[in-house]
Design a protein around this motif. Sequence first.
Motif, PDB file in Angstrom:
ATOM      1  N   ALA A   1     -14.216 -25.617  13.817  1.00  0.00           N
ATOM      2  CA  ALA A   1     -13.274 -25.601  12.694  1.00  0.00           C
ATOM      3  C   ALA A   1     -13.950 -25.092  11.429  1.00  0.00           C
ATOM      4  CB  ALA A   1     -12.716 -27.002  12.471  1.00  0.00           C
ATOM      5  N   LEU A   2     -15.206 -25.464  11.225  1.00  0.00           N
ATOM      6  CA  LEU A   2     -15.948 -24.977  10.064  1.00  0.00           C
ATOM      7  C   LEU A   2     -16.151 -23.468  10.146  1.00  0.00           C
ATOM      8  CD1 LEU A   2     -17.717 -25.448   7.529  1.00  0.00           C
ATOM      9  CD2 LEU A   2     -19.652 -25.754   9.098  1.00  0.00           C
ATOM     10  N   VAL A   3     -16.571 -22.981  11.329  1.00  0.00           N
ATOM     11  CA  VAL A   3     -16.761 -21.538  11.498  1.00  0.00           C
ATOM     12  C   VAL A   3     -15.447 -20.797  11.308  1.00  0.00           C
ATOM     13  CG1 VAL A   3     -17.415 -19.747  13.163  1.00  0.00           C
ATOM     14  CG2 VAL A   3     -18.739 -21.857  13.013  1.00  0.00           C
ATOM     15  N   ALA A   4     -14.359 -21.362  11.831  1.00  0.00           N
ATOM     16  CA  ALA A   4     -13.048 -20.723  11.665  1.00  0.00           C
ATOM     17  C   ALA A   4     -12.653 -20.652  10.198  1.00  0.00           C
ATOM     18  CB  ALA A   4     -12.002 -21.490  12.473  1.00  0.00           C
ATOM     19  N   SER A   5     -12.892 -21.723   9.463  1.00  0.00           N
ATOM     20  CA  SER A   5     -12.529 -21.745   8.032  1.00  0.00           C
ATOM     21  C   SER A   5     -13.329 -20.717   7.247  1.00  0.00           C
ATOM     22  CB  SER A   5     -12.767 -23.143   7.458  1.00  0.00           C
ATOM     23  OG  SER A   5     -12.024 -24.115   8.160  1.00  0.00           O
ATOM     24  N   ILE A   6     -14.657 -20.705   7.483  1.00  0.00           N
ATOM     25  CA  ILE A   6     -15.504 -19.739   6.766  1.00  0.00           C
ATOM     26  C   ILE A   6     -15.119 -18.311   7.148  1.00  0.00           C
ATOM     27  CG2 ILE A   6     -17.869 -18.912   6.501  1.00  0.00           C
ATOM     28  CD1 ILE A   6     -18.817 -21.801   6.932  1.00  0.00           C
ATOM     29  N   SER A   7     -14.890 -18.088   8.441  1.00  0.00           N
ATOM     30  CA  SER A   7     -14.524 -16.741   8.899  1.00  0.00           C
ATOM     31  C   SER A   7     -13.205 -16.297   8.287  1.00  0.00           C
ATOM     32  CB  SER A   7     -14.425 -16.726  10.431  1.00  0.00           C
ATOM     33  OG  SER A   7     -15.637 -17.098  11.021  1.00  0.00           O
TER      34      SER A   7
ATOM     35  N   VAL B   1     -11.802 -17.236   5.454  1.00  0.00           N
ATOM     36  CA  VAL B   1     -11.956 -16.941   4.024  1.00  0.00           C
ATOM     37  C   VAL B   1     -12.659 -15.603   3.819  1.00  0.00           C
ATOM     38  CG1 VAL B   1     -13.089 -17.687   1.890  1.00  0.00           C
ATOM     39  CG2 VAL B   1     -11.917 -19.361   3.334  1.00  0.00           C
ATOM     40  N   LEU B   2     -13.753 -15.361   4.560  1.00  0.00           N
ATOM     41  CA  LEU B   2     -14.493 -14.109   4.405  1.00  0.00           C
ATOM     42  C   LEU B   2     -13.665 -12.907   4.840  1.00  0.00           C
ATOM     43  CD1 LEU B   2     -18.054 -15.164   5.674  1.00  0.00           C
ATOM     44  CD2 LEU B   2     -17.346 -14.712   3.324  1.00  0.00           C
ATOM     45  N   ILE B   3     -12.974 -13.053   5.977  1.00  0.00           N
ATOM     46  CA  ILE B   3     -12.150 -11.937   6.466  1.00  0.00           C
ATOM     47  C   ILE B   3     -11.010 -11.655   5.503  1.00  0.00           C
ATOM     48  CG2 ILE B   3     -10.554 -11.241   8.308  1.00  0.00           C
ATOM     49  CD1 ILE B   3     -12.414 -12.757  10.259  1.00  0.00           C
TER      50      ILE B   3
ATOM     51  N   SER C   1      -1.575   2.704   1.743  1.00  0.00           N
ATOM     52  CA  SER C   1      -1.020   2.814   3.101  1.00  0.00           C
ATOM     53  C   SER C   1      -1.170   1.528   3.901  1.00  0.00           C
ATOM     54  CB  SER C   1      -1.696   3.963   3.852  1.00  0.00           C
ATOM     55  OG  SER C   1      -3.098   3.743   3.925  1.00  0.00           O
ATOM     56  N   LEU C   2      -2.008   0.610   3.431  1.00  0.00           N
ATOM     57  CA  LEU C   2      -2.223  -0.651   4.155  1.00  0.00           C
ATOM     58  C   LEU C   2      -1.434  -1.814   3.577  1.00  0.00           C
ATOM     59  CD1 LEU C   2      -6.117  -0.489   4.616  1.00  0.00           C
ATOM     60  CD2 LEU C   2      -4.375   0.184   6.264  1.00  0.00           C
ATOM     61  N   HIS C   3      -0.635  -1.548   2.542  1.00  0.00           N
ATOM     62  CA  HIS C   3       0.056  -2.639   1.850  1.00  0.00           C
ATOM     63  C   HIS C   3       1.096  -3.346   2.728  1.00  0.00           C
ATOM     64  CE1 HIS C   3      -0.926  -1.433  -2.586  1.00  0.00           C
ATOM     65  NE2 HIS C   3      -2.004  -1.616  -1.820  1.00  0.00           N
ATOM     66  N   HIS C   4       1.522  -2.681   3.798  1.00  0.00           N
ATOM     67  CA  HIS C   4       2.536  -3.310   4.662  1.00  0.00           C
ATOM     68  C   HIS C   4       1.947  -4.382   5.579  1.00  0.00           C
ATOM     69  CE1 HIS C   4       0.680  -0.281   7.273  1.00  0.00           C
ATOM     70  NE2 HIS C   4       1.152  -0.985   8.300  1.00  0.00           N
ATOM     71  N   LEU C   5       0.617  -4.433   5.665  1.00  0.00           N
ATOM     72  CA  LEU C   5      -0.028  -5.407   6.554  1.00  0.00           C
ATOM     73  C   LEU C   5       0.060  -6.815   5.984  1.00  0.00           C
ATOM     74  CD1 LEU C   5      -3.278  -3.457   7.560  1.00  0.00           C
ATOM     75  CD2 LEU C   5      -1.223  -3.780   8.933  1.00  0.00           C
ATOM     76  N   ASN C   6       0.277  -7.777   6.862  1.00  0.00           N
ATOM     77  CA  ASN C   6       0.294  -9.188   6.465  1.00  0.00           C
ATOM     78  C   ASN C   6      -1.140  -9.711   6.494  1.00  0.00           C
ATOM     79  OD1 ASN C   6       0.407 -12.113   6.647  1.00  0.00           O
ATOM     80  ND2 ASN C   6       2.609 -11.877   6.921  1.00  0.00           N
ATOM     81  N   LEU C   7      -1.668  -9.982   5.298  1.00  0.00           N
ATOM     82  CA  LEU C   7      -3.069 -10.382   5.187  1.00  0.00           C
ATOM     83  C   LEU C   7      -3.366 -11.658   5.964  1.00  0.00           C
ATOM     84  CD1 LEU C   7      -5.879 -10.081   3.938  1.00  0.00           C
ATOM     85  CD2 LEU C   7      -5.047 -11.315   1.930  1.00  0.00           C
ATOM     86  N   HIS C   8      -2.489 -12.663   5.877  1.00  0.00           N
ATOM     87  CA  HIS C   8      -2.736 -13.944   6.542  1.00  0.00           C
ATOM     88  C   HIS C   8      -2.726 -13.786   8.056  1.00  0.00           C
ATOM     89  CE1 HIS C   8      -2.672 -16.186   2.841  1.00  0.00           C
ATOM     90  NE2 HIS C   8      -1.501 -15.650   2.500  1.00  0.00           N
ATOM     91  N   ASN C   9      -1.764 -13.023   8.579  1.00  0.00           N
ATOM     92  CA  ASN C   9      -1.705 -12.813  10.025  1.00  0.00           C
ATOM     93  C   ASN C   9      -2.935 -12.072  10.526  1.00  0.00           C
ATOM     94  OD1 ASN C   9       0.747 -14.055   9.986  1.00  0.00           O
ATOM     95  ND2 ASN C   9       1.964 -12.253  10.492  1.00  0.00           N
ATOM     96  N   LEU C  10      -3.356 -11.049   9.778  1.00  0.00           N
ATOM     97  CA  LEU C  10      -4.512 -10.261  10.190  1.00  0.00           C
ATOM     98  C   LEU C  10      -5.786 -11.116  10.151  1.00  0.00           C
ATOM     99  CD1 LEU C  10      -5.356  -7.460  11.091  1.00  0.00           C
ATOM    100  CD2 LEU C  10      -5.740  -6.850   8.692  1.00  0.00           C
ATOM    101  N   ALA C  11      -5.940 -11.907   9.095  1.00  0.00           N
ATOM    102  CA  ALA C  11      -7.117 -12.769   8.989  1.00  0.00           C
ATOM    103  C   ALA C  11      -7.129 -13.826  10.087  1.00  0.00           C
ATOM    104  CB  ALA C  11      -7.156 -13.435   7.615  1.00  0.00           C
TER     105      ALA C  11
END
Length: 762
Positions: free
Chosen positions: A233-239, A241-243, A256-266
């Motif tokens: 869970a710690l690695v997932a949280s850090i990853s 945030v960084l991503i 051209s990348l504005h259509h991407l959903n940042l939360h879904n991609l991260a």
Amino acid sequence: MDSKLFSFIAASFTSLLWTSLPSIVFTFLLLICTCLIIRKYQHLGCFMLGIVWMASVGHWQYTLQLSSEQISQPTQITGKVSSLVIAEQNIRFNLKVTQIEDQHLFFTKTFRLSWREPAWQVQQGQQVTLLVKVKPPHGLANEAGFNYQQWLFSEGINATGYVKSHVENTLLDDVKTVRQTLLNRMLAFPLPHRSWLAALTFGYRGLLQPQDWHLVQKTGVAHLIAISGLHLALVASISYVLIAWIVGGLISRFYSLHHLNLHNLAMFLTLFPTLAYSALAGFGLPTLRAWLMLLLFSVCFLCNKHLGAKSLILLGLTCFILLFPLSIFGLSFWLSFSAVIIICFVFWRWPVKQRDFSLVAILSAMVKLQLFLTLLMLPLVAWQFSYISIVSPFVNIIAVPAVTMVLVPICLLGVMCLAFKPDWAFSLFSLADQILSYGLRFLNFALQFDASFFNIPAFPATVWCFVFLFVSCCCLPSFGLNKKYLYLLLLPLASHLLPQRSNTWQIDVLDVGQGVAVIISKNKHAIIYDVGASYPSGFNMADSVLLPILQARGLSKVDLVFISHGDNDHGGSLPQLLKGIQVSQVLTNQDRCQQHFAINWQGLSIKALWPDNALKYSDNNGSCVIKVSDKFHSILLPGDIDKSIEKQLVELYPKQLKADILLAAHHGSNTSSSSEFIQTVGAEYVVFSQGFMNRWRFPRPEVLERFEQVNNNVDTQAKIFTTSDSGQVSFIMEYDLPKPIVVKTFRQDIYPYWYANVSRPK
């Protein structure tokens, strides 16, 4: 949907209670019935499907057994080393076998092998060809102590054995895994606490010593040195945030990348570093469980499917039973999922409200979580480990954030630097080592308090179920009921805590492999005849068998220990026994345990019949032979004497040798158990204490034939037990009353479950 998943899970869990597997024909017929009714009766169909699935898994494991030919002689195998190896001598490792002799395996088998003097440095990832002597998975079977055979089954290990020295032992491919390479580099650093860093960083705990395990278990922080859900869970949280930070910067720069959903991609990309971290931990089952739950959560998040905690846990359990069905037979599965369920329960019962979200609220929630996690896990921990740690919740309040927020991130940074900046890695691991030194001092300080932990006797599982119900109901809302009646749930525990005086006495011939250890107990007192072997690896029968049983029975002292003679398999574990428990007196064949010695103990008569002088005989023939009896029951314990001494005993004691129970001399060697001796003793029960598939083939067929011949000539047939097949054999007798002896064996009566019993070769 939840109720159907629950039906499947509940049916799968019933396999823990099966004493034998359903037959293949029954399983097939049940599958047909399931297919016919599942549409109309979905819950029943899911329940039947769970039974079919676990029965199929069990039969599949049986098909992976080795044949009699493969275990009766040395066999050449080819495979890949799958476990981390550090030591250069006396190593133990798992091998994924792909070929046995000339037979290429379509499905690999896992062998757990030992190698006393390896011809090369064995490392994870190597392809090897070895000449081995193997046998089916087997472990000691006693009322207390680690159940090795069940652990082997839960790990999917199909055989155990050792590597024989041979010129054809070959290293085919010296490619090491990334995990092994990084671990080697880290261990090359001159750090005092390398063993702890290896456990925290790579999940490798083979360097930890018994005193280290004692420290983490009694302080309740053992879960922190197993890479599991907390670390992932710690690695997932850090990853995440960084991503999100990196990808967010890229998206903001390119229109051209504005259509991407940042939360879904991260969320999606977070799965890959967490999978890499699972690989770093060797894809251990606790890590895989946590990653699977993360995967399910991510899929639901990406598909806009809202699942509550209950649904997610049930779905995760179902997936895990389908993917790793054998894991439900291991204790770590139950500890992990119990902790997850308790955490969900605590947050449901005492939710952290968003308006109260502050540092004080977070600290309050952490304290509350640790207290209730310890309280609700107490019945399971006490039932399995027979101790209660008082300092655990307070230690964890400090240790959990220190390890997860400080130590693990530093260690992960150190691992990343190992590949390209060893100097940086050394600096980071040195910092982690220094923090560890302070942490270990803190744990040792916590353990110095008199009431930091206390051992408890072993109580039946039903008692702890009532305790768990009591604690759980106390945590629930009252629902208008008076909670004072809940104390009735503690009556079973109170009944076991009250002092009890019984008129029975008990003899336990323990399963200590190729050796002897017998406990005779009465009125919470005990004497021991022989203590089993001790081995160069440090494994010994005192720590693994005798002390756990004595602790489970609530005994803190042993009145007498008899050592029949000096052989390792009879007296090797005496130093460890004396270190682990108070012993009032030790008697050997070199001092008082000789002819004419007699005492009265707890109303029982104990007489030494042999030797007259141990120095006159060989070690085996100088064995101390004792007889323990009341007015109506008795046992004869003859050590390792041979036929010549048996003949002298028959001449000296033609009547005193008569006994109801006989521990067969010299484990069933053909040099002992003469027909005349067997007939003179006239035992109703005979126990052979010997190792599973031992190299001497004890008990010898000739000896069994002599017992059978004597049986044919008398009215009463002696019942024969072998500890390798029956495990611990217990005889319970009413003191000075002519009542029948009650006999219980561990494998057939106490723990008769299919996954924990001996599997003979096909």
